[in-house]
Scaffold this motif. Sequence first.
Motif, PDB file in Angstrom:
ATOM      1  N   THR A   1       0.859  -1.187   0.000  1.00  0.00           N
ATOM      2  CA  THR A   1       0.000   0.000   0.000  1.00  0.00           C
ATOM      3  C   THR A   1       0.890   1.230   0.000  1.00  0.00           C
ATOM      4  N   ARG A   2       0.618   2.143  -0.918  1.00  0.00           N
ATOM      5  CA  ARG A   2       1.439   3.351  -1.006  1.00  0.00           C
ATOM      6  C   ARG A   2       0.535   4.587  -1.119  1.00  0.00           C
ATOM      7  N   ILE A   3       0.934   5.657  -0.443  1.00  0.00           N
ATOM      8  CA  ILE A   3       0.190   6.920  -0.470  1.00  0.00           C
ATOM      9  C   ILE A   3       0.905   7.895  -1.399  1.00  0.00           C
TER      10      ILE A   3
ATOM     11  N   LYS B   1      -5.759  16.264 -10.064  1.00  0.00           N
ATOM     12  CA  LYS B   1      -6.840  16.062  -9.108  1.00  0.00           C
ATOM     13  C   LYS B   1      -6.928  14.574  -8.765  1.00  0.00           C
ATOM     14  N   ALA B   2      -7.138  14.312  -7.477  1.00  0.00           N
ATOM     15  CA  ALA B   2      -7.179  12.928  -6.997  1.00  0.00           C
ATOM     16  C   ALA B   2      -8.230  12.103  -7.735  1.00  0.00           C
ATOM     17  N   GLU B   3      -9.388  12.693  -8.012  1.00  0.00           N
ATOM     18  CA  GLU B   3     -10.462  11.961  -8.677  1.00  0.00           C
ATOM     19  C   GLU B   3     -10.064  11.564 -10.096  1.00  0.00           C
ATOM     20  N   ASP B   4      -9.306  12.438 -10.780  1.00  0.00           N
ATOM     21  CA  ASP B   4      -8.841  12.114 -12.135  1.00  0.00           C
ATOM     22  C   ASP B   4      -7.853  10.951 -12.095  1.00  0.00           C
ATOM     23  N   ILE B   5      -6.987  10.978 -11.087  1.00  0.00           N
ATOM     24  CA  ILE B   5      -6.011   9.903 -10.925  1.00  0.00           C
ATOM     25  C   ILE B   5      -6.737   8.580 -10.665  1.00  0.00           C
TER      26      ILE B   5
ATOM     27  N   ILE C   1      -8.098   1.451  -4.691  1.00  0.00           N
ATOM     28  CA  ILE C   1      -7.614   2.822  -4.643  1.00  0.00           C
ATOM     29  C   ILE C   1      -8.620   3.674  -3.882  1.00  0.00           C
ATOM     30  N   GLN C   2      -8.108   4.494  -2.965  1.00  0.00           N
ATOM     31  CA  GLN C   2      -8.948   5.396  -2.186  1.00  0.00           C
ATOM     32  C   GLN C   2      -8.470   6.822  -2.399  1.00  0.00           C
ATOM     33  N   VAL C   3      -9.400   7.750  -2.288  1.00  0.00           N
ATOM     34  CA  VAL C   3      -9.091   9.165  -2.531  1.00  0.00           C
ATOM     35  C   VAL C   3      -9.377   9.999  -1.289  1.00  0.00           C
ATOM     36  N   ASP C   4      -8.423  10.851  -0.934  1.00  0.00           N
ATOM     37  CA  ASP C   4      -8.617  11.820   0.150  1.00  0.00           C
ATOM     38  C   ASP C   4      -8.640  13.194  -0.504  1.00  0.00           C
ATOM     39  N   GLU C   5      -9.853  13.688  -0.801  1.00  0.00           N
ATOM     40  CA  GLU C   5      -9.987  14.953  -1.524  1.00  0.00           C
ATOM     41  C   GLU C   5      -9.480  16.137  -0.703  1.00  0.00           C
ATOM     42  N   ARG C   6      -9.580  16.041   0.605  1.00  0.00           N
ATOM     43  CA  ARG C   6      -9.160  17.168   1.449  1.00  0.00           C
ATOM     44  C   ARG C   6      -7.658  17.433   1.312  1.00  0.00           C
ATOM     45  N   THR C   7      -6.871  16.365   1.296  1.00  0.00           N
ATOM     46  CA  THR C   7      -5.411  16.522   1.175  1.00  0.00           C
ATOM     47  C   THR C   7      -4.928  16.276  -0.246  1.00  0.00           C
ATOM     48  N   ASN C   8      -5.856  15.938  -1.155  1.00  0.00           N
ATOM     49  CA  ASN C   8      -5.532  15.634  -2.549  1.00  0.00           C
ATOM     50  C   ASN C   8      -4.485  14.513  -2.630  1.00  0.00           C
ATOM     51  N   LYS C   9      -4.794  13.414  -1.942  1.00  0.00           N
ATOM     52  CA  LYS C   9      -3.908  12.246  -1.971  1.00  0.00           C
ATOM     53  C   LYS C   9      -4.691  11.010  -2.424  1.00  0.00           C
ATOM     54  N   VAL C  10      -3.959  10.047  -2.989  1.00  0.00           N
ATOM     55  CA  VAL C  10      -4.571   8.771  -3.356  1.00  0.00           C
ATOM     56  C   VAL C  10      -3.807   7.658  -2.630  1.00  0.00           C
ATOM     57  N   ILE C  11      -4.557   6.680  -2.176  1.00  0.00           N
ATOM     58  CA  ILE C  11      -3.979   5.539  -1.468  1.00  0.00           C
ATOM     59  C   ILE C  11      -4.212   4.299  -2.313  1.00  0.00           C
TER      60      ILE C  11
END
Length: 268
Positions: A207-209, A216-220, A235-245
């Motif tokens: 698992t990598r962040i 944009k995280a959603e595009d990724i 894959i999970q998205v954190d829109e607040r921090t613009n990160k993908v897990i």
Amino acid sequence: GEFEAVEEVPVEIEPVEEVSPPLIKEDEVEEALELEAPKEIKARPEAKAKVVPARADKISLDLKGVDIIDVLKMLSARSNLNIVAGRNVRGRVTLFLKDVNVWDAFEIILASNNLAYVKEGVIINVMTERDYEQLYGEKYYTKKELRVFKLKYAKASGVSKALNQAKSKIGKVIVDEASNSIVLVDSARSISKMEKMIKEMDEPIETRIFGLDYAKAEDIKTKISEMLTKGVGTIQVDERTNKVIVTDLSRKIPEIATVIEEMDEKHQ
């Protein structure tokens, strides 16, 4: 495939509260209506057996060296199945299943003992495959094999989703989450194909962040979702921090990382 060793436990079979049709041998069929279902089924001294309560249509079994007739009696009592065992039905069952469908458990037990069955109305006749062939003049038409695979890295529940797409019409994919195992009941050809799939999916997982600067995280997420290993990758998205897990096979992560880096470059 490997199957987790069953821990020996004292003989402990819960009393059956509701009276249900007993399992009987063929030569006792005429007297069946006069028989009462046993209040308690006792395994033989050398056998270890335990039936654990589960949801209404589920059952958990912890069996070691239990006579097949005793096992079929348990299923009959727990599920109200009307089972008639042929006079040549014999063998012992060593099996651990947790919270599985009663009918799935029935088919697993029969397949592991080379037994066949025929449904006639509400009666299920269990017999050896040889007796079936002699009686009907052809080999058991739903001939299946049984294999158990204990997974080391991937989650059985996730892998089963991919396997359900690959099994044949007569096949079953059963998950035992307690031991992270998958039970396959299917034709030899289908099981061989699914075994290869399991080997491909049951590899080390990582698992990598990824923190994004421009994309944009959603595009990724949309792009990476297409690359994930079926039944394993998420894959999970954190829109607040613009990160993908991202979670996937370790060998797949570098490829995913490269795509994310390319998409996250600043465009002039």
